[in-house]
Write an enzyme that holds these catalytic residues in place. Structure first.
Site, PDB file in Angstrom:
ATOM      1  N   ARG A 183      29.138  13.004-107.548  1.00 19.82           N
ATOM      2  CA  ARG A 183      29.664  13.552-106.192  1.00 19.82           C
ATOM      3  C   ARG A 183      30.434  12.412-105.566  1.00 19.82           C
ATOM      4  O   ARG A 183      30.434  12.127-104.375  1.00 19.82           O
ATOM      5  CB  ARG A 183      28.413  13.799-105.232  1.00 19.82           C
ATOM      6  CG  ARG A 183      27.507  14.787-105.598  1.00 19.82           C
ATOM      7  CD  ARG A 183      28.371  16.219-105.822  1.00 19.82           C
ATOM      8  NE  ARG A 183      27.344  17.215-105.844  1.00 19.82           N
ATOM      9  CZ  ARG A 183      27.052  17.909-106.974  1.00 19.82           C
ATOM     10  NH1 ARG A 183      27.354  17.256-108.246  1.00 19.82           N
ATOM     11  NH2 ARG A 183      26.346  18.798-107.077  1.00 19.82           N
ATOM     12  N   SER A 197      24.320  21.882-101.240  1.00 21.76           N
ATOM     13  CA  SER A 197      23.486  20.662-100.833  1.00 21.76           C
ATOM     14  C   SER A 197      24.282  19.934 -99.607  1.00 21.76           C
ATOM     15  O   SER A 197      25.150  19.593 -99.929  1.00 21.76           O
ATOM     16  CB  SER A 197      23.398  20.089-102.069  1.00 21.76           C
ATOM     17  OG  SER A 197      23.196  20.506-103.169  1.00 21.76           O
ATOM     18  N   GLU A 214      26.261  14.711 -98.382  1.00 18.41           N
ATOM     19  CA  GLU A 214      26.999  15.218 -99.608  1.00 18.41           C
ATOM     20  C   GLU A 214      28.332  15.706 -99.024  1.00 18.41           C
ATOM     21  O   GLU A 214      29.511  15.542 -99.560  1.00 18.41           O
ATOM     22  CB  GLU A 214      26.642  16.013-100.616  1.00 18.41           C
ATOM     23  CG  GLU A 214      27.029  15.845-101.956  1.00 18.41           C
ATOM     24  CD  GLU A 214      27.381  17.569-102.313  1.00 18.41           C
ATOM     25  OE1 GLU A 214      28.635  17.662-102.683  1.00 18.41           O
ATOM     26  OE2 GLU A 214      26.542  18.423-102.261  1.00 18.41           O
TER      27      GLU A 214
HETATM   28  N1  EPU Z   1      12.740  20.977-104.925  1.00 13.25           N
HETATM   29  C1  EPU Z   1      11.959  20.956-104.138  1.00 13.25           C
HETATM   30  N2  EPU Z   1      12.037  21.920-103.129  1.00 13.25           N
HETATM   31  C2  EPU Z   1      13.084  22.882-102.633  1.00 13.25           C
HETATM   32  C3  EPU Z   1      14.147  22.747-104.083  1.00 13.25           C
HETATM   33  C4  EPU Z   1      13.901  21.989-105.006  1.00 13.25           C
HETATM   34  O1  EPU Z   1      10.936  20.401-104.203  1.00 13.25           O
HETATM   35  O2  EPU Z   1      13.277  23.336-101.598  1.00 13.25           O
HETATM   36  C5  EPU Z   1      12.874  20.166-106.094  1.00 13.25           C
HETATM   37  C6  EPU Z   1      12.078  20.704-107.325  1.00 13.25           C
HETATM   38  O3  EPU Z   1      11.352  19.472-107.894  1.00 13.25           O
HETATM   39  C7  EPU Z   1      13.459  20.894-108.330  1.00 13.25           C
HETATM   40  C8  EPU Z   1      14.345  19.732-107.992  1.00 13.25           C
HETATM   41  O4  EPU Z   1      14.093  19.422-106.363  1.00 13.25           O
HETATM   42  O5  EPU Z   1      13.240  20.875-109.698  1.00 13.25           O
HETATM   43  C9  EPU Z   1      15.831  19.827-108.095  1.00 13.25           C
HETATM   44  O6  EPU Z   1      16.214  21.209-107.273  1.00 13.25           O
HETATM   45  P1  EPU Z   1      17.633  21.822-107.897  1.00 13.25           P
HETATM   46  O7  EPU Z   1      17.403  22.336-109.409  1.00 13.25           O
HETATM   47  O8  EPU Z   1      17.576  23.164-107.052  1.00 13.25           O
HETATM   48  O9  EPU Z   1      18.822  21.108-107.854  1.00 13.25           O
HETATM   49  P2  EPU Z   1      19.181  19.772-106.638  1.00 13.25           P
HETATM   50  O10 EPU Z   1      18.821  18.584-107.069  1.00 13.25           O
HETATM   51  O11 EPU Z   1      18.469  20.400-105.378  1.00 13.25           O
HETATM   52  C10 EPU Z   1      21.606  19.804-107.509  1.00 13.25           C
HETATM   53  C11 EPU Z   1      22.928  19.801-107.024  1.00 13.25           C
HETATM   54  C12 EPU Z   1      23.558  21.179-106.697  1.00 13.25           C
HETATM   55  C13 EPU Z   1      23.135  21.993-108.295  1.00 13.25           C
HETATM   56  C14 EPU Z   1      22.022  21.887-108.778  1.00 13.25           C
HETATM   57  C15 EPU Z   1      22.002  22.454-110.123  1.00 13.25           C
HETATM   58  C16 EPU Z   1      23.046  17.643-105.716  1.00 13.25           C
HETATM   59  C17 EPU Z   1      23.323  17.061-104.381  1.00 13.25           C
HETATM   60  N3  EPU Z   1      23.022  19.073-105.798  1.00 13.25           N
HETATM   61  O12 EPU Z   1      20.691  20.268-106.526  1.00 13.25           O
HETATM   62  O13 EPU Z   1      24.729  21.032-106.322  1.00 13.25           O
HETATM   63  O14 EPU Z   1      23.835  23.149-107.976  1.00 13.25           O
HETATM   64  O15 EPU Z   1      21.577  20.358-108.871  1.00 13.25           O
HETATM   65  O16 EPU Z   1      22.709  21.506-111.061  1.00 13.25           O
HETATM   66  O17 EPU Z   1      23.526  17.084-106.619  1.00 13.25           O
HETATM   67  C18 EPU Z   1      25.877  21.284-104.590  1.00 13.25           C
HETATM   68  O18 EPU Z   1      26.545  20.047-104.643  1.00 13.25           O
HETATM   69  O19 EPU Z   1      26.355  21.711-103.191  1.00 13.25           O
HETATM   70  C19 EPU Z   1      25.065  21.925-105.329  1.00 13.25           C
HETATM   71  C20 EPU Z   1      24.516  23.197-104.681  1.00 13.25           C
END
Ligand code: EPU
Length: 334
Positions: free
Chosen positions: A163, A235, A330
């Protein structure tokens, strides 16, 4: 250059759907009109607007907002296995993904349904479900604000990281990305399906670029709010990257803490930290946290940028107090 609009609301062009006004607003659909629009001299205050899906306006802007609407997708080179495609900055990112799928070209299927424009993609090195833009990008053109000349930056020049890019650092405010060139793969396509949720979605299904894109679309539709229905910017915070020693100390206190390896340390999901503190689904007036994804702040209707920001600050403070981690937005917050 189209007519300049004065004291113009940017609400329709931004996915957070907050009502903020720009003293001047102009949409440009050619390089010459962009150059003309950049020659704004009272104080040179210019804000560039692409798909409006990664910005929060906390107040009105006294300068000129330039909305980039340069269009066009063009194949510029081809080998037996790859095609280089040059895309103008104002093309919608997801429309471009659909174009690639229609032309049976692989590489960006994991990035389906990311809101925003092609020109904004390198600025934060968009990434999802195991693929980052830097893996498929070849170069981009950058129109420099001071000289009004275009410069070609290779993907290495862009310094793309999680990012992050040169456009958020050294070149911040110095110009506009006008086009991006990608290297897409012809069939047989290499696929990236190791991301847990994606692998689950693909069980028992054929594996093609089309099915990967469909799986990504299903995952996103299931847990991310559609900006057409509820204002949001995906995010809101970056996932923090901790040193191994800090991570280990934190994991001792919180054994359930999930983590992912990263080149510079250990990445922990900000969503998990926020979720632990009970913010998921909270609502303050029209500012809120999405009930299915704790990392996504939402505008239920008429929240102001300042109200959304106040909630973001409370989340930052609570995460800092509990985990000692400073969450970084972000989303660009003006
Ligand atoms: N989780 C929670 N609570 C929640 C949601 C998630 O505890 O409400 C935990 C879970 O353990 C889950 C982990 O967080 O396994 C990761 O969640 P998720 O797979 O939804 O991914 P993220 O880290 O929240 C990142 C990117 C997203 C991208 C997804 C999938 C960033 C800041 N965000 O989200 O990108 O779609 O991975 O690759 O790196 C964006 O940048 O706008 C975006 C949506």
């Amino acid at each position: 250059m189209k007519a300049i609009q004065y004291d113009h609301s940017i609400r329709p062009y931004t996915t957070f759907k907050v009502d903020a006004r720009s003293a001047q607003y102009v949409s440009v659909d050619s390089l010459s009109s962009l150059k003309e629009a950049l020659q704004y001299r009272p104080n040179g205050a210019i804000r560039i607007l692409g798909g409006g899906s990664n910005m929060l306006w906390r107040k009105n802007y006294p300068g000129r907002t330039i909305h980039i609407n340069l269009k066009g997708i063009e194949k510029v080179a081809e080998t037996d296995t790859q095609v280089s495609v040059k895309v103008q900055a104002g093309e919608n990112w997801h429309e471009f993904v659909l174009w690639a799928l229609k032309n049976d070209l692989g590489g960006i299927e994991n990035l389906a349904l990311i809101p925003g424009s092609v020109g904004a993609a390198p600025i934060q090195n968009i990434g999802a479900y195991g693929v980052e833009l830097k893996e498929v990008m070849e170069e981009c053109t950058f129109l420099q604000k001071d000289t009004l000349t275009e410069r070609v930056l290779s993907v290495a020049d862009c310094q793309l990281n999680y990012r992050d890019s040169i456009f958020k650092n050294e070149l911040k405010g110095k110009g506009v990305v006008t086009s991006v060139q990608f290297r897409l793969a012809k069939s047989p396509h290499p696929l990236h399906t190791s991301y847990g949720a994606l692998e689950n979605q693909l069980q028992g299904r054929p594996r093609t670029i089309q099915s990967v894109a469909e799986a990504v679309i299903r995952i996103r539709q299931n847990k991310l709010p559609d900006p057409k229905q509820i204002g949001n910017c995906g995010s809101f915070f970056k996932n923090p990257i901790l040193s191994l020693s800090r991570f280990e100390a934190l994991q001792k206190k919180h054994p359930q803490l999930p983590s992912y390896p990263s080149k510079t340390g250990v990445k922990v999901p900000a969503a998990w930290l926020i979720d632990q503190l009970g913010f998921k689904g909270v609502r303050r007036g029209d500012a809120g946290v999405h009930p299915k994804q704790a990392l996504v702040l939402v505008n239920h209707g008429n929240a102001t940028g300042a109200e959304i920001w106040a909630l973001a600050e409370d989340i930052q403070k609570a995460v800092h107090a509990q985990f000692g981690i400073a969450l970084e937005p972000e989303v660009t917050c003006y």
